[in-house]
Motif scaffolding. Structure first.
Motif, PDB file in Angstrom:
ATOM      1  N   PRO A  75       0.786  -1.259   0.008  1.00  0.00           N
ATOM      2  CA  PRO A  75      -0.067  -0.098  -0.096  1.00  0.00           C
ATOM      3  C   PRO A  75       0.844   1.354   0.070  1.00  0.00           C
ATOM      4  N   ALA A  76       0.507   2.261  -0.688  1.00  0.00           N
ATOM      5  CA  ALA A  76       1.136   3.453  -0.778  1.00  0.00           C
ATOM      6  C   ALA A  76       1.935   4.029   0.373  1.00  0.00           C
ATOM      7  N   GLU A  77       1.060   4.052   1.523  1.00  0.00           N
ATOM      8  CA  GLU A  77       1.303   4.681   2.897  1.00  0.00           C
ATOM      9  C   GLU A  77       2.600   3.959   3.567  1.00  0.00           C
ATOM     10  N   LEU A  78       2.844   2.790   3.351  1.00  0.00           N
ATOM     11  CA  LEU A  78       3.823   1.969   3.802  1.00  0.00           C
ATOM     12  C   LEU A  78       5.192   2.688   3.535  1.00  0.00           C
ATOM     13  N   LEU A  79       5.546   2.901   2.659  1.00  0.00           N
ATOM     14  CA  LEU A  79       7.133   3.124   2.157  1.00  0.00           C
ATOM     15  C   LEU A  79       7.526   4.548   2.848  1.00  0.00           C
ATOM     16  N   PRO A  80       6.559   5.685   2.524  1.00  0.00           N
ATOM     17  CA  PRO A  80       6.980   6.710   3.213  1.00  0.00           C
ATOM     18  C   PRO A  80       7.248   6.740   4.749  1.00  0.00           C
ATOM     19  N   ILE A  81       6.380   5.775   5.343  1.00  0.00           N
ATOM     20  CA  ILE A  81       6.533   5.498   7.055  1.00  0.00           C
ATOM     21  C   ILE A  81       7.934   4.998   7.162  1.00  0.00           C
ATOM     22  N   MET A  82       8.185   3.897   6.355  1.00  0.00           N
ATOM     23  CA  MET A  82       9.432   3.179   6.659  1.00  0.00           C
ATOM     24  C   MET A  82      10.658   4.164   6.443  1.00  0.00           C
ATOM     25  N   LYS A  83      10.620   4.868   5.238  1.00  0.00           N
ATOM     26  CA  LYS A  83      11.809   5.845   4.877  1.00  0.00           C
ATOM     27  C   LYS A  83      11.711   6.897   6.141  1.00  0.00           C
ATOM     28  N   LEU A  84      10.603   7.368   6.734  1.00  0.00           N
ATOM     29  CA  LEU A  84      10.707   8.331   7.649  1.00  0.00           C
ATOM     30  C   LEU A  84      11.370   7.667   8.825  1.00  0.00           C
ATOM     31  N   ALA A  85      11.215   6.491   9.085  1.00  0.00           N
ATOM     32  CA  ALA A  85      11.751   5.880  10.357  1.00  0.00           C
ATOM     33  C   ALA A  85      13.173   5.608   9.975  1.00  0.00           C
ATOM     34  N   ARG A  86      13.569   5.108   9.013  1.00  0.00           N
ATOM     35  CA  ARG A  86      14.901   4.997   8.871  1.00  0.00           C
ATOM     36  C   ARG A  86      15.876   6.366   8.728  1.00  0.00           C
ATOM     37  N   GLU A  87      15.197   7.312   8.222  1.00  0.00           N
ATOM     38  CA  GLU A  87      15.908   8.746   8.291  1.00  0.00           C
ATOM     39  C   GLU A  87      16.240   9.159   9.662  1.00  0.00           C
ATOM     40  N   HIS A  88      15.236   8.661  10.587  1.00  0.00           N
ATOM     41  CA  HIS A  88      15.572   8.861  11.949  1.00  0.00           C
ATOM     42  C   HIS A  88      16.334   7.750  12.971  1.00  0.00           C
ATOM     43  N   ASP A  89      16.897   7.019  11.970  1.00  0.00           N
ATOM     44  CA  ASP A  89      17.647   5.827  12.814  1.00  0.00           C
ATOM     45  C   ASP A  89      16.695   4.908  13.707  1.00  0.00           C
ATOM     46  N   CYS A  90      15.428   4.839  13.126  1.00  0.00           N
ATOM     47  CA  CYS A  90      14.632   3.783  13.800  1.00  0.00           C
ATOM     48  C   CYS A  90      14.486   2.609  13.188  1.00  0.00           C
ATOM     49  N   ALA A  91      14.509   1.291  13.644  1.00  0.00           N
ATOM     50  CA  ALA A  91      14.657   0.131  13.194  1.00  0.00           C
ATOM     51  C   ALA A  91      12.990  -0.455  13.067  1.00  0.00           C
ATOM     52  N   TYR A  92      12.125   0.260  13.938  1.00  0.00           N
ATOM     53  CA  TYR A  92      10.802  -0.121  14.202  1.00  0.00           C
ATOM     54  C   TYR A  92       9.787   1.059  14.041  1.00  0.00           C
ATOM     55  N   VAL A  93       8.684   0.815  13.640  1.00  0.00           N
ATOM     56  CA  VAL A  93       7.354   1.743  13.974  1.00  0.00           C
ATOM     57  C   VAL A  93       6.490   1.210  14.853  1.00  0.00           C
ATOM     58  N   LEU A  94       6.123   1.839  15.810  1.00  0.00           N
ATOM     59  CA  LEU A  94       5.086   1.704  16.714  1.00  0.00           C
ATOM     60  C   LEU A  94       3.946   2.246  16.507  1.00  0.00           C
ATOM     61  N   PHE A  95       3.011   1.775  15.938  1.00  0.00           N
ATOM     62  CA  PHE A  95       1.568   2.481  15.557  1.00  0.00           C
ATOM     63  C   PHE A  95       0.761   2.231  16.659  1.00  0.00           C
ATOM     64  N   ASP A  96       0.284   3.509  17.196  1.00  0.00           N
ATOM     65  CA  ASP A  96      -0.538   3.285  18.403  1.00  0.00           C
ATOM     66  C   ASP A  96      -1.591   4.118  18.258  1.00  0.00           C
ATOM     67  N   ARG A  97      -2.827   3.961  18.579  1.00  0.00           N
ATOM     68  CA  ARG A  97      -4.140   4.687  18.433  1.00  0.00           C
ATOM     69  C   ARG A  97      -4.038   5.927  19.028  1.00  0.00           C
ATOM     70  N   ASP A  98      -3.266   5.945  20.137  1.00  0.00           N
ATOM     71  CA  ASP A  98      -3.296   7.354  20.967  1.00  0.00           C
ATOM     72  C   ASP A  98      -1.983   8.099  20.666  1.00  0.00           C
ATOM     73  N   ALA A  99      -1.162   7.560  19.720  1.00  0.00           N
ATOM     74  CA  ALA A  99      -0.080   8.454  19.613  1.00  0.00           C
ATOM     75  C   ALA A  99      -0.233   9.660  18.633  1.00  0.00           C
ATOM     76  N   ASP A 100       0.572  10.673  18.365  1.00  0.00           N
ATOM     77  CA  ASP A 100       0.220  11.746  17.834  1.00  0.00           C
ATOM     78  C   ASP A 100       0.427  11.464  16.304  1.00  0.00           C
ATOM     79  N   GLN A 101      -0.068  12.376  15.508  1.00  0.00           N
ATOM     80  CA  GLN A 101       0.028  12.340  14.054  1.00  0.00           C
ATOM     81  C   GLN A 101       1.355  13.217  13.813  1.00  0.00           C
ATOM     82  N   SER A 102       1.777  12.794  12.579  1.00  0.00           N
ATOM     83  CA  SER A 102       3.018  13.412  11.999  1.00  0.00           C
ATOM     84  C   SER A 102       2.449  14.303  10.595  1.00  0.00           C
TER      85      SER A 102
END
Length: 110
Positions: A75-102
């Motif tokens: 799905p189109a939204e996954l790649l930008p999310i993964m790129k953003l994570a790696r740009e910030h040296d994150c190996a994982y993404v935690l999707f949480d219904r209560d987390a802030d939107q970017s």
């Protein structure tokens, strides 16, 4: 980053001490950055490693996400999310219904 872990491991070995375990970080995002259908099928896309949690998902962000996304028709939204994570040296993404939107990513209302 891998070179630093290797260097620390060699230094620790010279002094007869175990190396510290690597510490990984994660990008904390709202589940609103995923479409509902993507959430429902997140762990079924080839190349995506994701685990459902009580309030969202924990997803691995591979280094080679671009190639995997194109080869597996993600799905189109996954790649930008993964790129953003790696740009910030994150190996994982935690999707949480209560987390802030970017503001850097698309958001979906569902």
């Amino acid at each position: 980053m891998a070179w630093l872990c290797q260097l620390l491991t060699r230094i620790a070995a010279r002094h007869g001490r175990p190396a510290d375990p690597p510490i990984r970080t994660f990008l904390d995002l709202s589940t609103a950055h995923l479409q509902q259908q993507t959430c429902d099928e997140l762990d079924s896309y080839p190349g995506v490693i994701a685990y459902e949690t009580t309030y969202g998902w924990l997803m691995y962000a591979p280094q080679d996400a671009t190639g995997l996304a194109h080869a597996n028709d993600w799905p189109a939204e996954l790649l930008p999310i993964m790129k953003l994570a790696r740009e910030h040296d994150c190996a994982y993404v935690l999707f949480d219904r209560d987390a802030d939107q970017s503001y850097l990513l698309a958001a979906f209302d569902w």
